[in-house]
Design a protein around this motif. Structure first.
Motif, PDB file in Angstrom:
ATOM      1  N   GLY A  18      13.853 -50.394  32.545  1.00 34.03           N
ATOM      2  CA  GLY A  18      14.314 -51.653  33.122  1.00 34.03           C
ATOM      3  C   GLY A  18      15.807 -51.845  33.157  1.00 34.03           C
ATOM      4  O   GLY A  18      16.280 -52.931  33.457  1.00 34.03           O
ATOM      5  N   THR A  19      16.574 -50.827  32.853  1.00 37.19           N
ATOM      6  CA  THR A  19      18.029 -50.932  32.886  1.00 37.19           C
ATOM      7  C   THR A  19      18.624 -49.580  33.235  1.00 37.19           C
ATOM      8  O   THR A  19      17.948 -48.561  33.152  1.00 37.19           O
ATOM      9  N   GLU A  45      22.644 -59.712  30.171  1.00 40.69           N
ATOM     10  CA  GLU A  45      22.306 -58.774  31.235  1.00 40.69           C
ATOM     11  C   GLU A  45      21.009 -58.032  30.947  1.00 40.69           C
ATOM     12  O   GLU A  45      20.215 -57.773  31.855  1.00 40.69           O
ATOM     13  N   ARG A  46      20.758 -57.713  29.688  1.00 39.60           N
ATOM     14  CA  ARG A  46      19.511 -57.040  29.317  1.00 39.60           C
ATOM     15  C   ARG A  46      18.312 -57.952  29.567  1.00 39.60           C
ATOM     16  O   ARG A  46      17.286 -57.520  30.079  1.00 39.60           O
ATOM     17  N   ALA A  47      18.436 -59.224  29.234  1.00 33.66           N
ATOM     18  CA  ALA A  47      17.358 -60.182  29.492  1.00 33.66           C
ATOM     19  C   ALA A  47      17.122 -60.334  31.000  1.00 33.66           C
ATOM     20  O   ALA A  47      15.970 -60.395  31.458  1.00 33.66           O
ATOM     21  N   ARG A  48      18.220 -60.378  31.774  1.00 36.79           N
ATOM     22  CA  ARG A  48      18.078 -60.473  33.231  1.00 36.79           C
ATOM     23  C   ARG A  48      17.401 -59.226  33.791  1.00 36.79           C
ATOM     24  O   ARG A  48      16.511 -59.325  34.646  1.00 36.79           O
ATOM     25  N   ASP A  49      17.773 -58.039  33.293  1.00 37.12           N
ATOM     26  CA  ASP A  49      17.146 -56.793  33.748  1.00 37.12           C
ATOM     27  C   ASP A  49      15.657 -56.773  33.430  1.00 37.12           C
ATOM     28  O   ASP A  49      14.841 -56.355  34.249  1.00 37.12           O
ATOM     29  N   LEU A  50      15.286 -57.243  32.249  1.00 39.30           N
ATOM     30  CA  LEU A  50      13.876 -57.266  31.873  1.00 39.30           C
ATOM     31  C   LEU A  50      13.082 -58.286  32.690  1.00 39.30           C
ATOM     32  O   LEU A  50      11.900 -58.080  32.975  1.00 39.30           O
ATOM     33  N   ASP A  51      13.729 -59.399  33.069  1.00 43.05           N
ATOM     34  CA  ASP A  51      13.059 -60.381  33.920  1.00 43.05           C
ATOM     35  C   ASP A  51      12.860 -59.855  35.338  1.00 43.05           C
ATOM     36  O   ASP A  51      11.883 -60.203  36.004  1.00 43.05           O
ATOM     37  N   MET A  52      13.771 -59.015  35.777  1.00 46.77           N
ATOM     38  CA  MET A  52      13.742 -58.533  37.159  1.00 46.77           C
ATOM     39  C   MET A  52      12.973 -57.222  37.333  1.00 46.77           C
ATOM     40  O   MET A  52      12.796 -56.766  38.453  1.00 46.77           O
ATOM     41  N   ASP A  54       9.835 -56.365  37.225  1.00 42.83           N
ATOM     42  CA  ASP A  54       8.652 -56.413  38.094  1.00 42.83           C
ATOM     43  C   ASP A  54       9.052 -56.461  39.567  1.00 42.83           C
ATOM     44  O   ASP A  54       8.435 -55.796  40.408  1.00 42.83           O
ATOM     45  N   GLU A  55      10.083 -57.223  39.891  1.00 46.62           N
ATOM     46  CA  GLU A  55      10.554 -57.293  41.270  1.00 46.62           C
ATOM     47  C   GLU A  55      11.127 -55.946  41.714  1.00 46.62           C
ATOM     48  O   GLU A  55      10.913 -55.508  42.836  1.00 46.62           O
TER      49      GLU A  55
END
Length: 138
Positions: A18-19, A45-52, A54-55
């Motif tokens: 995821g990153t 940024e790590r939290a944003r990468d993990l949220d994104m 699936d997309e």
């Protein structure tokens, strides 16, 4: 690992974790990409990468399907379908298990001619010799 694949547009590391991957040399010698990073911005940024993730994976699936269609189109544009009729004369490819072992590298690569007796399916035919002797497993 760090090069994006043509079919997905992403690196394999990014799809799994995821990153983007950070190489040890990028940590040792600061560059603009990571030189200004702090612990707080890294967590954000790590939290944003993990949220994104699936997309990103959904976009990769769409890109892979598009890439597969383009490859199929490119391949199928050079394929020419030849339909045979009953009574046509054809040659049959000699495979390694039916090849004469004493022929060497200059042996025949085609055998025949054979006569098309019956159309079994799409691209499958029953063959016989010119004397009307049925060829088994043709």
């Amino acid at each position: 690992m760090t090069t994006p694949k043509t079919s997905t547009g992403q690196t394999p590391f990014c799809l799994v974790y995821g990153t983007e991957v950070i190489l040890p040399t990028e940590i040792i010698s600061p560059i603009a990409r990571y030189g200004l990073a702090t612990t707080e911005t890294n967590f954000v940024e790590r939290a944003r990468d993990l949220d994104m993730i699936d997309e990103v994976r959904d976009m990769v699936k769409l890109r892979m399907a598009s890439h597969q269609q383009a490859v199929a189109r490119s391949y199928n544009k050079n394929v020419h379908i030849i339909t045979l009729a009953i009574g046509d004369l054809v040659l049959r490819k000699v495979f390694q298990n039916t090849m004469d072992t004493t022929a060497g590298k200059l042996g025949d690569t085609w055998e025949g001619p054979y006569l098309v007796n019956d159309i079994v399916g799409r691209g499958a035919y029953k063959l016989s010799t010119l004397d009307r002797i049925q060829i088994p497993r043709s």
